[in-house]
Design an enzyme around this catalytic site. Structure first.
Site, PDB file in Angstrom:
ATOM      1  N   GLY A  35      -4.745  -4.534  -3.576  1.00 29.55           N
ATOM      2  CA  GLY A  35      -5.138  -3.626  -3.872  1.00 29.55           C
ATOM      3  C   GLY A  35      -4.960  -2.236  -4.405  1.00 29.55           C
ATOM      4  O   GLY A  35      -3.959  -1.066  -3.864  1.00 29.55           O
ATOM      5  N   HIS A  36      -5.011  -1.484  -5.919  1.00 28.37           N
ATOM      6  CA  HIS A  36      -3.914  -1.168  -6.070  1.00 28.37           C
ATOM      7  C   HIS A  36      -4.454   0.331  -6.655  1.00 28.37           C
ATOM      8  O   HIS A  36      -5.823   0.098  -7.975  1.00 28.37           O
ATOM      9  CB  HIS A  36      -3.127  -0.734  -6.866  1.00 28.37           C
ATOM     10  N   THR A  37      -5.209   1.725  -6.035  1.00 33.52           N
ATOM     11  CA  THR A  37      -5.610   2.587  -6.174  1.00 33.52           C
ATOM     12  C   THR A  37      -5.689   3.596  -7.517  1.00 33.52           C
ATOM     13  O   THR A  37      -4.358   4.489  -6.994  1.00 33.52           O
ATOM     14  CB  THR A  37      -6.103   3.519  -5.107  1.00 33.52           C
ATOM     15  N   ASP A  76       1.033  -0.862  -0.099  1.00 33.23           N
ATOM     16  CA  ASP A  76      -0.127   0.128  -0.035  1.00 33.23           C
ATOM     17  C   ASP A  76       0.617   0.957   0.087  1.00 33.23           C
ATOM     18  O   ASP A  76       0.581   2.712   0.710  1.00 33.23           O
ATOM     19  CB  ASP A  76      -1.208  -0.108   1.306  1.00 33.23           C
ATOM     20  N   GLN A 104       2.390  -6.178  -3.296  1.00 31.78           N
ATOM     21  CA  GLN A 104       2.903  -6.062  -1.826  1.00 31.78           C
ATOM     22  C   GLN A 104       3.974  -5.502  -1.477  1.00 31.78           C
ATOM     23  O   GLN A 104       3.803  -4.748  -2.231  1.00 31.78           O
ATOM     24  CB  GLN A 104       2.657  -7.433  -1.306  1.00 31.78           C
ATOM     25  N   LYS A 147       1.772   1.624  -5.076  1.00 30.18           N
ATOM     26  CA  LYS A 147       2.410   1.724  -6.343  1.00 30.18           C
ATOM     27  C   LYS A 147       1.562   1.445  -7.578  1.00 30.18           C
ATOM     28  O   LYS A 147       1.764   2.392  -9.069  1.00 30.18           O
ATOM     29  CB  LYS A 147       2.870  -0.098  -5.961  1.00 30.18           C
TER      30      LYS A 147
HETATM   31  P1  GDP Z   1      -0.906   0.322  -3.500  1.00 26.11           P
HETATM   32  O1  GDP Z   1      -1.213  -1.052  -2.875  1.00 26.11           O
HETATM   33  O2  GDP Z   1       0.398   0.291  -3.494  1.00 26.11           O
HETATM   34  O3  GDP Z   1      -1.040   0.696  -5.560  1.00 26.11           O
HETATM   35  O4  GDP Z   1      -1.026   1.570  -2.520  1.00 26.11           O
HETATM   36  P2  GDP Z   1      -3.026   1.648  -2.174  1.00 26.11           P
HETATM   37  O5  GDP Z   1      -3.476   1.904  -3.791  1.00 26.11           O
HETATM   38  O6  GDP Z   1      -3.024   0.357  -1.771  1.00 26.11           O
HETATM   39  O7  GDP Z   1      -2.883   3.058  -1.182  1.00 26.11           O
HETATM   40  C1  GDP Z   1      -1.845   3.847  -1.323  1.00 26.11           C
HETATM   41  C2  GDP Z   1      -3.867   4.516  -1.346  1.00 26.11           C
HETATM   42  O8  GDP Z   1      -2.549   6.890  -1.006  1.00 26.11           O
HETATM   43  C3  GDP Z   1      -4.356   5.421  -2.532  1.00 26.11           C
HETATM   44  O9  GDP Z   1      -5.502   5.375  -2.231  1.00 26.11           O
HETATM   45  C4  GDP Z   1      -3.812   5.732  -3.372  1.00 26.11           C
HETATM   46  O10 GDP Z   1      -5.091   7.525  -4.016  1.00 26.11           O
HETATM   47  C5  GDP Z   1      -2.394   6.580  -2.157  1.00 26.11           C
HETATM   48  N1  GDP Z   1      -1.931   8.072  -2.463  1.00 26.11           N
HETATM   49  C6  GDP Z   1      -1.102   7.149  -3.816  1.00 26.11           C
HETATM   50  N2  GDP Z   1       0.139   7.911  -3.490  1.00 26.11           N
HETATM   51  C7  GDP Z   1      -0.072   9.154  -2.460  1.00 26.11           C
HETATM   52  C8  GDP Z   1      -0.049  10.705  -2.781  1.00 26.11           C
HETATM   53  O11 GDP Z   1       1.413  11.202  -2.764  1.00 26.11           O
HETATM   54  N3  GDP Z   1      -0.476  11.874  -1.267  1.00 26.11           N
HETATM   55  C9  GDP Z   1      -1.829  11.018  -0.759  1.00 26.11           C
HETATM   56  N4  GDP Z   1      -2.254  11.861  -0.392  1.00 26.11           N
HETATM   57  N5  GDP Z   1      -2.429   9.944  -1.585  1.00 26.11           N
HETATM   58  C10 GDP Z   1      -1.469   9.276  -2.048  1.00 26.11           C
HETATM   59  P1  IMO Z   2      -0.978  -4.074  -2.315  1.00 28.03           P
HETATM   60  O1  IMO Z   2      -0.509  -4.876  -3.740  1.00 28.03           O
HETATM   61  C1  IMO Z   2      -0.659  -4.614   1.874  1.00 28.03           C
HETATM   62  C2  IMO Z   2      -0.581  -8.690   3.569  1.00 28.03           C
HETATM   63  C3  IMO Z   2      -2.529  -9.472   4.700  1.00 28.03           C
HETATM   64  C4  IMO Z   2      -1.146 -10.009   5.491  1.00 28.03           C
HETATM   65  C5  IMO Z   2      -0.846 -10.878   4.950  1.00 28.03           C
HETATM   66  C6  IMO Z   2      -0.961 -12.182   4.001  1.00 28.03           C
HETATM   67  O2  IMO Z   2      -2.086  -3.504  -2.029  1.00 28.03           O
HETATM   68  O3  IMO Z   2       0.381  -3.172  -1.517  1.00 28.03           O
HETATM   69  P2  IMO Z   2      -2.211 -12.542   2.250  1.00 28.03           P
HETATM   70  O4  IMO Z   2      -3.704 -12.762   1.193  1.00 28.03           O
HETATM   71  O5  IMO Z   2      -1.415 -12.535   0.667  1.00 28.03           O
HETATM   72  O6  IMO Z   2      -1.902 -13.932   2.163  1.00 28.03           O
HETATM   73  O7  IMO Z   2      -2.504 -11.672   3.718  1.00 28.03           O
HETATM   74  O8  IMO Z   2       0.031  -9.729   3.834  1.00 28.03           O
HETATM   75  N1  IMO Z   2      -1.293  -8.430   2.388  1.00 28.03           N
HETATM   76  C7  IMO Z   2      -0.930  -6.953   2.703  1.00 28.03           C
HETATM   77  N2  IMO Z   2      -0.754  -5.477   2.692  1.00 28.03           N
HETATM   78  N3  IMO Z   2      -0.588  -4.439   0.596  1.00 28.03           N
HETATM   79  C8  IMO Z   2      -1.463  -6.104  -0.207  1.00 28.03           C
HETATM   80  O9  IMO Z   2      -0.889  -5.302  -1.373  1.00 28.03           O
HETATM   81  C9  IMO Z   2      -1.481  -6.978   0.363  1.00 28.03           C
HETATM   82  N4  IMO Z   2      -1.634  -8.603   0.050  1.00 28.03           N
HETATM   83  C10 IMO Z   2      -1.098  -9.281   1.486  1.00 28.03           C
HETATM   84  O10 IMO Z   2      -2.941  -8.163   4.699  1.00 28.03           O
HETATM   85  O11 IMO Z   2      -0.980  -9.727   6.349  1.00 28.03           O
HETATM   86 MG    MG Z   3      -2.751  -2.011  -2.359  1.00 31.01          MG
END
Ligand code: GDP
Ligand code: IMO
Ligand code: MG
Length: 430
Positions: free
Chosen positions: A40-42, A13, A224, A16
């Site tokens: 989960g990529h937003t 999170d 991850q 990415k």
């Molecule tokens: P990922 O799993 O690495 O793709 O990250 P996620 O999407 O799960 O979580 C990152 C969150 O932060 C998302 O809701 C993005 O929209 C948000 N985000 C990404 N870059 C920035 C930033 O520079 N500032 C802020 N405030 N939010 C960001």
């Molecule tokens: P992104 O790509 C954050 C964590 C789970 C748990 C552990 C094992 O969005 O960064 P799993 O279901 O993979 O067997 O769970 O890994 N986990 C993540 N935490 N971001 C993720 O993906 C994750 N994918 C798995 O919360 O601790």
């Molecule tokens: Mg994520």
């Protein structure tokens, strides 16, 4: 021609998805190489929010080839739904723009059931997984009893593969008090989606090697983060795949020489979802503030993310295990308005200083962070698109992180929006 690997350098999170989407403008192919819909990529593009789990973040831009590599574990029913959702947002997804490796393992309904049954059984086993069957599917892959995409094309092979898996799973389920698997039901479910999945199936290794010869640029998208890596993460509180950059090659079928630049995605503070050690975790007002300002709720499960100060010691370690060439520092704006910020520079363990996180679980638990304090900034960095837009103190924070992690900053992200990104070094022009 440079190919770039994007990997998470903390516990996932890190942002990415946003960075892959931003970089995808410069790429021809975007390829996922591990993980599954636990990710989960937003992405936010002109206010429109896209939430991707199994699909590569390159699909949103259009005109690019998106690839799901063999290193991924794929839930076909989930994929079909995700394609529908993203199409409904106006994105075109066709067999010309999406390709799935024929040797990709499939997550079946009983993988999710097993994952959740184990998690619910007792507190000793609890990892805090996403419950999506990721671990059980990877176990079956290594156990040589998984069904792969190519198996969907032949009815006899499919039955044979399923029976092989059932021998193992039914024995396991008996022990967990679960009903035996309804073989015919699973077969029928698989037959129902076979044609839809097979239209995207391709020998990805061959296509990507041809693309490389033709001088096309590949962007490898990791899921991850390195601290969830099956080998180098905080085991057993990890995911079930290799997450670090080396996996990019095996996860699609190219050689290690195909990787020119490794971009580590690093959040300007630290978060973690699920169980496991987290030395800089905060359970005070600062932690709460990070969570609120950063909207730290999981994209996949909606769980609240644990928050803490930036841990330079851990990121230095993950930059080493992934061979990171440069980092993208994200969510800098979340730190706006903190009077003082803390950065963990190392640990103390039983009276000794440590410059890395030890492997043994009991030692990890006893490590206490050593902090350095740095003055914060009161100005807003939100939406900054150049160094000149950043307050001097924010620049100092970024520069101090570079020094401590021994790796340069290539990009800085200052909001969820695609274009709110500061480019320092272009990973593709290396
Ligand atoms: P990922 O799993 O690495 O793709 O990250 P996620 O999407 O799960 O979580 C990152 C969150 O932060 C998302 O809701 C993005 O929209 C948000 N985000 C990404 N870059 C920035 C930033 O520079 N500032 C802020 N405030 N939010 C960001
Ligand atoms: P992104 O790509 C954050 C964590 C789970 C748990 C552990 C094992 O969005 O960064 P799993 O279901 O993979 O067997 O769970 O890994 N986990 C993540 N935490 N971001 C993720 O993906 C994750 N994918 C798995 O919360 O601790
Ligand atoms: Mg994520």
């Amino acid at each position: 021609m440079a190919n770039v690997v994007v990997v998470g350098a903390q516990w996932g999170d890190e942002g990415k998805g946003k960075i892959v989407d931003w970089l995808s403008e410069r790429a021809d192919v975007i390829a996922r190489f591990q993980g599954g819909h636990n990710a989960g990529h937003t992405l936010v593009v002109d206010g429109e929010v896209y939430k991707l789990h199994a699909l590569p973040s390159g699909v949103v831009r259009g005109g690019k080839l998106s690839v799901i590599g063999n290193g991924v574990v794929l839930d076909p029913w989930h994929l079909i739904k995700e394609i529908e959702t993203i199409r409904a947002q106006g994105v075109s997804i066709t067999p010309e723009t999406l390709m799935i490796a024929e040797n990709t393992p499939l997550i079946l309904p009983f993988h999710g059931e097993l994952d959740r049954a184990r998690e619910n059984q007792n507190s000793v086993a609890k990892i805090g997984t996403t419950g999506r069957g990721i671990g059980p599917c990877y176990e079956d892959k290594v156990g040589r009893r998984v069904i792969r995409v190519a198996d969907l094309a032949d009815a006899a092979t499919l039955e044979l593969r399923l029976d092989r898996a059932l021998v193992h799973h039914d024995a396991l389920r008996r022990g967990l008090g679960l009903e035996p698997i309804k073989r015919d039901e699973v077969l029928a479910q698989l037959r129902e989606i076979s044609a839809e999945i097979l239209q995207y199936a391709a020998p990805v290794w061959k296509v990507l090697n041809e693309k490389r010869k033709a001088g096309k640029r590949i962007l490898f998208e990791g899921a991850q983060g390195a601290l969830l890596d099956i080998d180098f993460g905080t085991y057993p509180f990890v995911t079930s795949s290799n997450v670090i950059a080396g996996q990019a090659a095996t996860g699609v079928g190219v050689g290690p020489g195909a990787i020119d630049f490794v971009l580590g995605i690093v959040k300007a503070y630290t978060t973690r979802v699920g169980e496991g050690p987290f030395p800089t975790e905060l359970d005070d007002a600062d932690g709460q503030r990070l969570g609120e300002r950063g909207h730290e709720f999981g994209t996949t499960t909606g769980r609240k993310r644990r928050c803490g100060w930036f841990d330079a010691c851990l990121v230095r370690q993950t930059c080493a295990t992934s061979g990171v060439s440069g980092i993208s520092l994200t969510k800098l704006d979340v730190l706006d308005g903190f009077e003082t910020l803390k950065i963990c520079v190392g640990y103390e363990l039983d009276g000794k200083s440590l410059d890395y996180l030890p492997t043994a679980a009991d030692e990890q638990a006893r490590c206490t962070p050593v902090y350095e304090e740095i003055e914060g900034w009161s100005e807003s960095t939100e939406g900054a698109r150049s160094w000149a837009d950043l307050p001097a103190q924010a620049i100092k924070y970024v520069r101090r992180i570079e020094e401590l992690i021994e790796c340069p900053v290539a990009l800085v992200s200052t909001s969820p929006e695609r274009e709110d990104t500061i480019l320092v070094t272009d990973p593709f022009s290396d």
